[in-house]
Design an enzyme around this catalytic site. Structure first.
Site, PDB file in Angstrom:
ATOM      1  NE  ARG A  60      38.380  99.525  64.343  1.00 54.47           N
ATOM      2  CZ  ARG A  60      38.899  99.590  65.463  1.00 54.47           C
ATOM      3  NH1 ARG A  60      40.331  99.713  65.300  1.00 54.47           N
ATOM      4  NH2 ARG A  60      38.536  99.122  66.408  1.00 54.47           N
ATOM      5  CG  ASP A  62      43.167 103.783  56.669  1.00 50.77           C
ATOM      6  OD1 ASP A  62      42.947 103.270  57.400  1.00 50.77           O
ATOM      7  OD2 ASP A  62      43.433 103.170  55.505  1.00 50.77           O
ATOM      8  NE  ARG A 211      43.871 105.078  51.124  1.00 50.82           N
ATOM      9  CZ  ARG A 211      44.914 105.682  51.676  1.00 50.82           C
ATOM     10  NH1 ARG A 211      45.672 106.370  51.089  1.00 50.82           N
ATOM     11  NH2 ARG A 211      45.112 105.204  52.981  1.00 50.82           N
TER      12      ARG A 211
END
Length: 283
Positions: A60, A62, A211
């Site tokens: 999934r 972002d 990230r």
């Protein structure tokens, strides 16, 4: 947990890509544009179905994150699949918006689950430290970092993060979810155009993990933190306010790996087990 396909249904694998710029991520959300919503709507339309068939995805992503090698599956009634299989790919191309494409649709082998059968996901994060900024043609996929980057230092720091660890310090916690992951690859390369690309590969990722890792390593690369700092943050096991989650547009899901067909179901079952580190309690 069993993942047997219901009688009368066929599991279909979809290989796809998308530009995440105008999406609020993969997962459906009320009043927001998402990749899942676009795909499920297109699938319902081109098959003239009264029902929406839900997709399961390998990872999934972002809001703002791109995908070149995303994988999903959907269980369709066998009659519907038989009627539309040969024409589905072209019809989806005609119905989907231009920022999401399906490249392949095929009946999945026994035991396949796009999420739980995967043995690794590979991401790339692209950044440039060019003093002039980012090439305008690449601005939607490359981050500008306004400090010179030492790629050797970033690679040295990255090596301390490899292996199986509790990545709680680099993840946004979710209730009931483990943050133990096996980081298989984390390396940096500068190309001839000055683009510095991080290749990040793991069995799975927790929320914001890539990230956050990139944010920590950029601080090493520009000299704001020593080479051993990311490893110390990992060992501390708690979120550090100094670790910045970099912007999503530099991140792309490049590829998802699966085992041989005869190992799919075993991997499917194994991946559902909540992990703990040896000698440690559950997190």
């Amino acid at each position: 947990m069993s993942d047997e396909v219901e009688p009368g249904f066929v599991r279909v694998r979809l290989d796809l890509s998308y530009d995440g710029k105008d999406f609020s991520g993969w997962a459906k959300q009320r009043a927001r544009r998402t990749v899942q919503e676009e795909l499920e709507t297109a699938l319902r339309t081109v098959t003239r179905s009264a029902e929406t068939y839900e997709l399961t995805v390998a990872g999934r992503t972002d809001a703002g994150v791109h995908a070149r090698g995303q994988v999903a599956h959907v269980d369709l009634p066998a009659e519907l699949w038989a009627e539309h299989a040969d024409k589905l790919l072209r019809r989806l191309a005609g119905r989907l918006p231009k920022d999401v494409r399906v490249w392949r649709v095929a009946e999945a082998p026994y035991g396949f689950n796009a999420r739980f059968s995967a043995i690794w996901r590979r991401y790339a994060y692209r950044v440039t430290d060019h003093p002039g900024g980012v090439d305008p043609l690449l601005r939607g996929h490359v981050l500008w970092h306004d400090w010179d980057l030492d790629v050797d230092a970033m690679n040295e720091a990255s090596r301390e993060l490899l292996g199986e660890h509790d990545f709680a310090a680099y993840c946004k916690r979710r209730e009931g979810a483990t943050t133990i992951r096996t980081l298989q690859t984390l390396s940096w390369v500068r190309d001839a155009d000055g683009i510095v690309t991080a290749t990040v590969k793991a069995d799975a990722f927790c929320h914001n993990m890539v990230r956050s890792l990139v944010g920590a390593l950029l601080f090493v690369g520009d000299g704001h933190r020593p080479v051993d700092w990311p490893g110390k943050v990992l060992a501390a096991g708690v979120r550090d306010s100094a670790v910045h989650v970099v912007r999503p547009h530099g991140l792309t899901l490049e590829e998802v790996g699966y085992p041989a067909d005869d190992l799919l179901m075993a991997r499917n079952k194994e991946a559902r087990n909540k992990r703990t580190l040896p000698g440690g309690g559950c997190c």
